[in-house]
Design a protein around this motif. Sequence first.
Motif, PDB file in Angstrom:
ATOM      1  N   ARG A 212      -9.271  -6.904  19.137  1.00  0.00           N
ATOM      2  CA  ARG A 212     -10.050  -8.089  18.586  1.00  0.00           C
ATOM      3  C   ARG A 212     -10.846  -8.894  19.084  1.00  0.00           C
ATOM      4  NH1 ARG A 212      -5.108  -9.632  14.392  1.00  0.00           N
ATOM      5  NH2 ARG A 212      -3.239  -9.089  16.713  1.00  0.00           N
ATOM      6  N   SER A 237      -9.222  -0.158  18.554  1.00  0.00           N
ATOM      7  CA  SER A 237      -7.602  -0.581  18.579  1.00  0.00           C
ATOM      8  C   SER A 237      -7.005  -1.216  17.241  1.00  0.00           C
ATOM      9  CB  SER A 237      -6.766  -2.180  19.564  1.00  0.00           C
ATOM     10  OG  SER A 237      -7.558  -2.779  18.791  1.00  0.00           O
ATOM     11  N   ARG A 238      -5.550  -1.512  16.767  1.00  0.00           N
ATOM     12  CA  ARG A 238      -4.743  -1.285  15.639  1.00  0.00           C
ATOM     13  C   ARG A 238      -6.262  -2.351  14.602  1.00  0.00           C
ATOM     14  NH1 ARG A 238      -1.044   1.290  12.363  1.00  0.00           N
ATOM     15  NH2 ARG A 238      -2.254   0.877  10.683  1.00  0.00           N
ATOM     16  N   GLN A 251      -8.829   5.524  15.662  1.00  0.00           N
ATOM     17  CA  GLN A 251      -7.215   4.251  16.340  1.00  0.00           C
ATOM     18  C   GLN A 251      -7.256   4.575  17.463  1.00  0.00           C
ATOM     19  OE1 GLN A 251      -5.314   2.675  13.529  1.00  0.00           O
ATOM     20  NE2 GLN A 251      -3.038   2.861  15.019  1.00  0.00           N
ATOM     21  N   VAL A 252      -6.446   4.315  18.346  1.00  0.00           N
ATOM     22  CA  VAL A 252      -6.099   4.909  20.082  1.00  0.00           C
ATOM     23  C   VAL A 252      -4.776   4.508  19.690  1.00  0.00           C
ATOM     24  CG1 VAL A 252      -6.169   5.378  21.854  1.00  0.00           C
ATOM     25  CG2 VAL A 252      -7.848   5.524  21.019  1.00  0.00           C
ATOM     26  N   SER A 255      -0.050   5.386  16.760  1.00  0.00           N
ATOM     27  CA  SER A 255      -0.278   5.667  15.680  1.00  0.00           C
ATOM     28  C   SER A 255      -1.455   6.213  15.173  1.00  0.00           C
ATOM     29  CB  SER A 255      -0.023   4.943  14.141  1.00  0.00           C
ATOM     30  OG  SER A 255       0.143   2.923  14.546  1.00  0.00           O
ATOM     31  N   SER A 270      -5.370  -6.378  24.594  1.00  0.00           N
ATOM     32  CA  SER A 270      -4.996  -6.773  25.420  1.00  0.00           C
ATOM     33  C   SER A 270      -3.929  -5.496  26.054  1.00  0.00           C
ATOM     34  CB  SER A 270      -3.765  -7.939  24.372  1.00  0.00           C
ATOM     35  OG  SER A 270      -3.252  -7.435  23.361  1.00  0.00           O
ATOM     36  N   GLU A 274       1.820  -0.288  22.029  1.00  0.00           N
ATOM     37  CA  GLU A 274       1.848   1.077  21.046  1.00  0.00           C
ATOM     38  C   GLU A 274       0.010   1.765  21.473  1.00  0.00           C
ATOM     39  OE1 GLU A 274       2.999  -1.795  20.024  1.00  0.00           O
ATOM     40  OE2 GLU A 274       4.509  -1.808  19.255  1.00  0.00           O
ATOM     41  N   HIS A 275      -0.592   0.656  22.167  1.00  0.00           N
ATOM     42  CA  HIS A 275      -2.141   1.036  22.216  1.00  0.00           C
ATOM     43  C   HIS A 275      -1.741   1.587  23.651  1.00  0.00           C
ATOM     44  CE1 HIS A 275      -6.315   0.721  21.743  1.00  0.00           C
ATOM     45  NE2 HIS A 275      -6.186   0.810  23.290  1.00  0.00           N
ATOM     46  N   ASN A 289     -11.011  -8.788  30.339  1.00  0.00           N
ATOM     47  CA  ASN A 289     -10.557  -9.811  29.278  1.00  0.00           C
ATOM     48  C   ASN A 289     -10.674 -10.579  29.606  1.00  0.00           C
ATOM     49  OD1 ASN A 289      -8.678 -10.814  27.841  1.00  0.00           O
ATOM     50  ND2 ASN A 289      -7.594  -8.784  26.589  1.00  0.00           N
ATOM     51  N   LEU A 308     -16.108  -9.967  27.118  1.00  0.00           N
ATOM     52  CA  LEU A 308     -17.149  -9.321  27.341  1.00  0.00           C
ATOM     53  C   LEU A 308     -18.419  -9.577  27.185  1.00  0.00           C
ATOM     54  CD1 LEU A 308     -17.732  -7.782  24.543  1.00  0.00           C
ATOM     55  CD2 LEU A 308     -15.098  -8.300  24.209  1.00  0.00           C
TER      56      LEU A 308
HETATM   57  C1  LIG Z   1       4.824   0.461  14.165  1.00  0.00           C
HETATM   58  C2  LIG Z   1       3.306   0.159  15.046  1.00  0.00           C
HETATM   59  C3  LIG Z   1       2.145   0.776  16.243  1.00  0.00           C
HETATM   60  C4  LIG Z   1       1.792   0.400  16.294  1.00  0.00           C
HETATM   61  N1  LIG Z   1       0.111   1.741  16.870  1.00  0.00           N
HETATM   62  C5  LIG Z   1      -0.820   1.188  16.916  1.00  0.00           C
HETATM   63  C6  LIG Z   1      -1.482   1.702  17.787  1.00  0.00           C
HETATM   64  O1  LIG Z   1      -1.836   3.038  17.095  1.00  0.00           O
HETATM   65  N2  LIG Z   1      -2.754   1.222  18.455  1.00  0.00           N
HETATM   66  C7  LIG Z   1      -3.440  -0.145  18.331  1.00  0.00           C
HETATM   67  O2  LIG Z   1      -4.274  -0.590  19.064  1.00  0.00           O
HETATM   68  N3  LIG Z   1      -2.536  -0.854  18.507  1.00  0.00           N
HETATM   69  C8  LIG Z   1      -1.211  -0.542  17.507  1.00  0.00           C
HETATM   70  N4  LIG Z   1      -0.125  -1.279  16.640  1.00  0.00           N
HETATM   71  C9  LIG Z   1      -0.387  -2.570  16.800  1.00  0.00           C
HETATM   72  C10 LIG Z   1       0.103  -3.248  18.397  1.00  0.00           C
HETATM   73  O3  LIG Z   1       0.944  -3.516  18.442  1.00  0.00           O
HETATM   74  C11 LIG Z   1      -1.352  -4.567  18.682  1.00  0.00           C
HETATM   75  O4  LIG Z   1      -1.047  -5.563  17.679  1.00  0.00           O
HETATM   76  C12 LIG Z   1      -2.256  -4.141  18.878  1.00  0.00           C
HETATM   77  O5  LIG Z   1      -2.317  -2.985  19.456  1.00  0.00           O
HETATM   78  C13 LIG Z   1      -2.901  -5.171  19.275  1.00  0.00           C
HETATM   79  O6  LIG Z   1      -4.796  -5.328  19.423  1.00  0.00           O
HETATM   80  P1  LIG Z   1      -6.139  -5.312  20.075  1.00  0.00           P
HETATM   81  O7  LIG Z   1      -5.320  -5.976  21.685  1.00  0.00           O
HETATM   82  O8  LIG Z   1      -7.196  -5.646  19.859  1.00  0.00           O
HETATM   83  O9  LIG Z   1      -6.306  -7.363  19.643  1.00  0.00           O
HETATM   84  P2  LIG Z   1      -4.797  -8.917  20.955  1.00  0.00           P
HETATM   85  O10 LIG Z   1      -3.959  -8.558  20.474  1.00  0.00           O
HETATM   86  O11 LIG Z   1      -5.433  -9.862  19.802  1.00  0.00           O
HETATM   87  O12 LIG Z   1      -5.895  -8.882  21.856  1.00  0.00           O
HETATM   88  C14 LIG Z   1      -6.915  -9.094  21.656  1.00  0.00           C
HETATM   89  C15 LIG Z   1      -7.496  -9.756  23.572  1.00  0.00           C
HETATM   90  O13 LIG Z   1      -8.630 -10.005  23.176  1.00  0.00           O
HETATM   91  C16 LIG Z   1      -9.167 -11.007  24.471  1.00  0.00           C
HETATM   92  N5  LIG Z   1     -10.117 -11.324  24.099  1.00  0.00           N
HETATM   93  C17 LIG Z   1     -10.975 -11.977  23.500  1.00  0.00           C
HETATM   94  N6  LIG Z   1     -11.821 -12.194  23.139  1.00  0.00           N
HETATM   95  C18 LIG Z   1     -12.637 -11.826  24.461  1.00  0.00           C
HETATM   96  C19 LIG Z   1     -13.923 -12.005  24.561  1.00  0.00           C
HETATM   97  N7  LIG Z   1     -14.998 -12.422  24.601  1.00  0.00           N
HETATM   98  N8  LIG Z   1     -13.641 -11.869  26.074  1.00  0.00           N
HETATM   99  C20 LIG Z   1     -12.994 -10.262  26.630  1.00  0.00           C
HETATM  100  N9  LIG Z   1     -11.533 -10.706  25.939  1.00  0.00           N
HETATM  101  C21 LIG Z   1     -11.538 -10.880  24.672  1.00  0.00           C
HETATM  102  C22 LIG Z   1      -7.712 -11.241  24.072  1.00  0.00           C
HETATM  103  O14 LIG Z   1      -7.399 -12.086  25.731  1.00  0.00           O
HETATM  104  C23 LIG Z   1      -6.521 -10.411  24.164  1.00  0.00           C
HETATM  105  O15 LIG Z   1      -6.010 -10.340  25.192  1.00  0.00           O
HETATM  106  C24 LIG Z   1       0.850  -1.317  16.315  1.00  0.00           C
HETATM  107  C25 LIG Z   1       1.860  -2.067  15.417  1.00  0.00           C
HETATM  108  C26 LIG Z   1       3.242  -0.957  15.015  1.00  0.00           C
HETATM  109  C27 LIG Z   1       3.997  -2.173  14.754  1.00  0.00           C
END
Ligand SMILES: Cc1cc2nc3c(=O)[nH]c(=O)nc-3n(C[C@H](O)[C@H](O)[C@H](O)COP(=O)(O)OP(=O)(O)OC[C@H]3O[C@@H](n4cnc5c(N)ncnc54)[C@H](O)[C@@H]3O)c2cc1C
Lengths: 328, 260
Positions: A212, A237-238, A251-252, A255, A270, A274-275, A289, A308
């Motif tokens: 994200r 990520s998701r 997607q990694v 799921s 983050s 799950e990731h 990050n 990033l």
């Molecule tokens: C049943 C279930 C199954 C799931 N299956 C999966 C799955 O298969 N894969 C998966 O990925 N997730 C899965 N999830 C979701 C998982 O729980 C997380 O919500 C998800 O992985 C978070 O994605 P993220 O790290 O991209 O986003 P966030 O958790 O929102 O993290 C974003 C990160 O980016 C950083 N950031 C922001 N701006 C910048 C920048 N400019 N430069 C550098 N860093 C920055 C922030 O500090 C933060 O750490 C599942 C959830 C459930 C409930």
Amino acid sequence: MAGDIWVLVEQWRGQVTDVTYEVLALGRELATATGGSLQAVLLGPGVAEVPPSLGAADGVLVAENTALGEPEPDLYALVLAQVIPRRQPEALLIPQTNALMGCGPLLAARLGLSCINSCRDVHLDQGRLLARCLLYGGKVEAAVVPERTPVVLGILPGARPREQGRIDRTPPCAAVSVDLPATPPVQFRGYTEPPPGDVDITREDVLVAVGRGIQRQENVALAEELAAALGGAVCGSRPVVDQGWLPASRQVGTSGMIVEPQMYLALGISGAPEHVEGMKRARLIIAINTDPRAPIFGVAHYGVTADLFDIVPLLIDRIRAARQKAAS
Amino acid sequence: MVKVLVLLKLVPDVVEEPEIAADGRSLDPSSVRLVVSERDEHALEEALLLKERYGGTVTAVALDVPEVDDVLFTALAKGADRAVKVSGVEPGMSTWAAAAALARTLRVTPGLLPADLILTGVQAIDDLDGQTGPVVARLLELPYVSMVSRVEVDPAGHEAVVAREYAGGVTGTFEVRLPVVLGVQSAEKPPRYVPVARVRAAMKAQRLEVLPAAVEEEPAHLEVLQLSKPQVGGGAVMLEGSPEEVAAQICDLLRERGLV
Ligand SMILES: Cc1cc2nc3c(=O)[nH]c(=O)nc-3n(C[C@H](O)[C@H](O)[C@H](O)COP(=O)(O)OP(=O)(O)OC[C@H]3O[C@@H](n4cnc5c(N)ncnc54)[C@H](O)[C@@H]3O)c2cc1C
């Protein structure tokens, strides 16, 4: 049977899944601590098919019913709700996977049991089962005890090495009888494979993963550029897939795909459990990050606390220059 | 025509670092801002898509916690027909107790049930027991399907076909009798965005229905002994320096491994 530890075997499409062996390994430790026996609980259409690889267990309880061919949490919970009160184990451990998601809570709700999900470890502490659970996307750990037993525990993948729980020795098996409705309210119809045609990220040596933190769809192009310079592919990520910024095949995670590349560069991810489950076996993990406390730094080999967008363009230039130098 | 209820839960926004309170067992409320749970946002989106496809109504229901009005007005601005705030609940209650309060309130309030579908997120980041959907389904004696990513309804036949997500991008299809409770993992489309102006307009033009919670004594199922920041095994070697220096170090790491 106080002190007995049960493990629900996850069978998906005819195979016992790896996470089952991880949970069996944890179950073995718990049963040793409680002095009870370890029972694998196998639900399925045929008793004759008990897999010999379940030898970590002292015994296998088999509930046979043709309706139980594929994991279906609502039906599984109905079956387990009949078996648990008769035999009163101390704990039932359930792999917390997509296929079994909801089974533990449904069972606990049926019987009024304690249920603890997202456990990354469970041990015996002063005579009580104490679970350590990952919450808030992996940012907080909770130490939790159930108010009563039997307790239903959802175990996150990766709790123990799967090799520890995979022992080839056919354990003795006992059939348990169960009643199922003639037409269960939830009925399995079939599986659909993901649409083919896109890059197969499980075969790439180099993966640039975006989370994200990439902020907008247009910015994914930056990651594409880096991946192209490295001769790899982009995955994510998701939330990035949920937004439609990358196809589902990229997607990694639990799921999505389980990847094992030579290098995994995590940009703005983050590191939710799950990731992490999908990428932790990469040979080299580098994470960028802005949040110094992001859980991804716990699994990465190298980390950078930075934006990033400050690093990636410079990295693209450097890699291109290095490649050119190597070519000339 | 389908009648859909969506149960929305508010959870701490973990973009900010959650701080542990002095009691060691809860989060410091001043360190957290509450936002709607991401999976619940998908549940609401799927409900709105169902209404667009089949006609009918969407009712959003949430327990009264700080920030809930914003979340419910946003649901109205997105296209929900009714927004119900269930008041008089203890803050910091367990998932089980919260789900039970919701289910009992739905049951005793005229006009809410029967619904064809009750949608909620499959899981929330603060769920110790993952039970909202399952407890609601049990207390209302309805079937439950989790990890849902698509719903098709045949209201005449009183059934739905739902898709569930499995590992590796595989989808499973299930037939289920209505009414049913669904734990939504992802909507068919990304959750829609509404501009703040539309939410403000909803605040002026529409109102929230406030219902007293039908609470009963719920047994305690769990005891949280302690919250802590997780121990990370090993952890990363952190690269320091200016962006140029860091980029150079990453490039060196890749070169050492023959990747560039
Ligand atoms: C049943 C279930 C199954 C799931 N299956 C999966 C799955 O298969 N894969 C998966 O990925 N997730 C899965 N999830 C979701 C998982 O729980 C997380 O919500 C998800 O992985 C978070 O994605 P993220 O790290 O991209 O986003 P966030 O958790 O929102 O993290 C974003 C990160 O980016 C950083 N950031 C922001 N701006 C910048 C920048 N400019 N430069 C550098 N860093 C920055 C922030 O500090 C933060 O750490 C599942 C959830 C459930 C409930």
